[in-house]
Design a protein around this motif. Structure first.
Motif, short mmCIF file in Angstrom:
data_model
loop_
_atom_site.label_atom_id
_atom_site.label_comp_id
_atom_site.label_asym_id
_atom_site.label_seq_id
_atom_site.Cartn_x
_atom_site.Cartn_y
_atom_site.Cartn_z
N PRO A 210 2.37 6.37 57.90
CA PRO A 210 1.32 7.32 58.22
C PRO A 210 0.13 7.28 57.27
O PRO A 210 -1.01 7.44 57.71
N ALA A 211 0.36 7.07 55.98
CA ALA A 211 -0.76 7.04 55.04
C ALA A 211 -1.72 5.90 55.38
O ALA A 211 -2.94 6.08 55.39
N ARG A 212 -1.17 4.73 55.65
CA ARG A 212 -2.03 3.58 55.99
C ARG A 212 -2.71 3.79 57.32
O ARG A 212 -3.89 3.46 57.49
N HIS A 213 -2.01 4.34 58.28
CA HIS A 213 -2.59 4.55 59.60
C HIS A 213 -3.67 5.63 59.59
O HIS A 213 -4.68 5.51 60.27
N VAL A 214 -3.47 6.67 58.80
CA VAL A 214 -4.51 7.70 58.66
C VAL A 214 -5.76 7.09 58.04
O VAL A 214 -6.89 7.36 58.47
N LEU A 215 -5.57 6.27 57.01
CA LEU A 215 -6.72 5.61 56.39
C LEU A 215 -7.47 4.77 57.42
O LEU A 215 -8.71 4.81 57.49
N SER A 216 -6.76 4.03 58.23
CA SER A 216 -7.40 3.19 59.24
C SER A 216 -8.15 4.02 60.28
O SER A 216 -9.26 3.69 60.69
N LEU A 217 -7.55 5.12 60.71
CA LEU A 217 -8.19 6.00 61.69
C LEU A 217 -9.46 6.62 61.13
O LEU A 217 -10.51 6.64 61.79
N VAL A 218 -9.37 7.15 59.92
CA VAL A 218 -10.53 7.79 59.30
C VAL A 218 -11.63 6.75 59.06
O VAL A 218 -12.81 7.01 59.29
N ALA A 219 -11.23 5.56 58.59
CA ALA A 219 -12.21 4.51 58.34
C ALA A 219 -12.91 4.08 59.63
O ALA A 219 -14.12 3.84 59.65
N TRP A 220 -12.14 3.99 60.71
CA TRP A 220 -12.74 3.63 62.01
C TRP A 220 -13.75 4.68 62.45
O TRP A 220 -14.88 4.35 62.83
N ALA A 221 -13.36 5.95 62.39
CA ALA A 221 -14.26 7.02 62.82
C ALA A 221 -15.48 7.11 61.91
O ALA A 221 -16.62 7.26 62.38
N ASP A 222 -15.27 7.02 60.60
CA ASP A 222 -16.39 7.07 59.66
C ASP A 222 -17.34 5.90 59.88
O ASP A 222 -18.57 6.06 59.81
N LEU B 275 -17.85 4.21 62.65
CA LEU B 275 -18.58 4.43 63.90
C LEU B 275 -19.68 5.45 63.70
O LEU B 275 -20.83 5.25 64.13
N MET B 276 -19.36 6.55 63.03
CA MET B 276 -20.35 7.61 62.83
C MET B 276 -21.51 7.13 61.95
O MET B 276 -22.67 7.38 62.27
N PHE B 277 -21.18 6.42 60.87
CA PHE B 277 -22.26 5.93 60.02
C PHE B 277 -23.16 4.95 60.78
O PHE B 277 -24.38 5.04 60.71
N SER B 278 -22.56 4.03 61.50
CA SER B 278 -23.34 3.04 62.24
C SER B 278 -24.28 3.67 63.25
O SER B 278 -25.41 3.23 63.43
N CYS B 279 -23.81 4.75 63.90
CA CYS B 279 -24.59 5.36 64.99
C CYS B 279 -25.48 6.50 64.52
O CYS B 279 -26.36 6.93 65.28
N VAL B 280 -25.27 6.99 63.31
CA VAL B 280 -26.11 8.07 62.79
C VAL B 280 -27.12 7.55 61.77
O VAL B 280 -28.28 7.96 61.77
N ALA B 281 -26.68 6.63 60.91
CA ALA B 281 -27.56 6.16 59.84
C ALA B 281 -27.66 4.65 59.75
O ALA B 281 -28.39 4.12 58.91
N GLY B 282 -26.94 3.94 60.60
CA GLY B 282 -26.90 2.49 60.50
C GLY B 282 -27.62 1.76 61.61
O GLY B 282 -28.52 2.31 62.26
N ALA B 283 -27.19 0.54 61.84
CA ALA B 283 -27.90 -0.35 62.76
C ALA B 283 -27.81 0.05 64.22
O ALA B 283 -28.57 -0.44 65.05
N PHE B 284 -26.88 0.94 64.56
CA PHE B 284 -26.72 1.35 65.95
C PHE B 284 -27.19 2.79 66.19
O PHE B 284 -26.68 3.49 67.06
N GLY B 285 -28.17 3.20 65.40
CA GLY B 285 -28.65 4.57 65.47
C GLY B 285 -29.24 4.99 66.80
O GLY B 285 -29.32 6.17 67.11
N LEU C 91 -18.60 9.52 75.35
CA LEU C 91 -17.27 10.03 75.04
C LEU C 91 -16.20 9.08 75.55
O LEU C 91 -15.20 8.82 74.87
N ASP C 92 -16.39 8.52 76.72
CA ASP C 92 -15.41 7.58 77.27
C ASP C 92 -15.30 6.32 76.41
O ASP C 92 -14.20 5.77 76.23
N GLU C 93 -16.42 5.85 75.87
CA GLU C 93 -16.40 4.66 75.02
C GLU C 93 -15.68 4.95 73.70
O GLU C 93 -14.93 4.11 73.20
N VAL C 94 -15.91 6.13 73.14
CA VAL C 94 -15.21 6.51 71.92
C VAL C 94 -13.71 6.61 72.19
O VAL C 94 -12.88 6.13 71.41
N ARG C 95 -13.37 7.21 73.32
CA ARG C 95 -11.96 7.34 73.70
C ARG C 95 -11.29 5.96 73.85
O ARG C 95 -10.17 5.76 73.38
N ALA C 96 -11.99 5.03 74.47
CA ALA C 96 -11.44 3.69 74.67
C ALA C 96 -11.20 3.00 73.33
O ALA C 96 -10.17 2.34 73.13
#
Length: 201
Positions: A154-166, A168-178, A184-189
C-alpha cells in the motif's frame, strides 16, 4: 488587478479564515512575492493591521494558509465522499477521478496556491513538516482503500497514485498541458489503467 477571494471567505467566515482565503488567492494570482500582510488586508477587505493580529509573522501567515488549504482541499478531494472499503474498484476510481477533476477545473486557483506553498516549503524546513502533516489524512485514507482492494504494497501504491494525480494536475494547471484539461471520463480512464496495473484487476 483586484484579487478574487474565495466564496469561502464570504460573510460569516471567521476572520482567520478570511485572512487565509485571501492569502491563498494572492498566492494563486501573484505568487509568493505578492503575499504580504498589507496585501492580505486589502484582498480580504479588512482594516489595516488585521492580518498581523491573526498571524504576526510571515511563517505564521504561511502556516495559516496551509491549514486552510488542507481544510478546503479535503472538500475538493471529497474525503467525506470516499467509498467504503468494501465498495470495490469502480467506486474508488469514480471517487478519485472526481476529486482530481475538481482540482483541475473549478478549484484550479486552489491547486496553484498549493504548488506555491509546496515550493516555499522546500526552503523552510519548519513549513515542510507542517505542510506534509496536513496531507497525511488523505494519504492514510488512500492507504486503507488500496489495502482493501488487495494491495500488498500500500505505501508504494499510494505513492504512485498521488504522484500520478499530482503530475496530471501540475501538467494541466501550470505545465505544458495548461490548455488541455482532460475530461472527467479521461481522468477516470487513466486512473483505471493505473489501478488495474497495480492491483492486477
Amino acid at each position: 488587478m483586484a484579487v478574487r477571494t474565495s466564496t469561502a471567505a464570504a460573510t460569516g467566515a471567521s476572520r482567520a479564515d478570511r485572512v487565509a482565503d485571501a492569502a491563498l488567492a494572492l498566492l494563486a494570482e501573484r505568487g509568493m512575492r505578492g503575499l504580504t500582510h498589507r496585501a492580505v488586508d486589502e484582498a480580504a477587505e479588512l482594516p489595516p493591521g488585521s492580518t498581523s493580529n491573526v498571524a504576526r509573522t510571515r511563517q505564521a501567515l504561511l502556516e495559516l494558509a496551509v491549514r486552510r488549504l488542507a481544510d478546503r482541499e479535503a472538500k475538493v478531494l471529497g474525503l467525506h465522499e470516499m467509498p467504503a472499503t468494501d465498495s470495490g474498484l469502480p467506486a474508488m476510481v469514480d471517487a478519485l477521478a472526481l476529486a482530481t477533476h475538481r482540482a483541475l477545473t473549478r478549484n484550479r486557483e486552489l491547486t496553484l496556491a498549493r504548488y506555491e506553498l509546496a515550493l516555499e516549503a522546500t526552503r523552510r524546513p519548519e513549513l515542510r513538516a507542517y505542510f506534509d502533516a496536513t496531507g497525511a489524512r488523505f494519504r492514510d485514507q488512500l492507504s486503507v482503500l488500496v489495502t482493501a482492494l488487495g494491495s500488498t504494497e500500500p505505501a508504494r501504491h499510494v505513492l504512485s497514485l498521488v504522484a500520478w494525480a499530482d503530475g496530471l494536475m501540475f501538467s494541466c494547471v501550470a505545465g505544458a498541458f495548461g490548455t488541455q484539461v482532460p475530461s472527467l471520463d479521461e481522468v477516470r480512464a487513466g486512473l483505471r489503467e493505473l489501478l488495474d496495473g497495480m492491483l492486477g484487476a
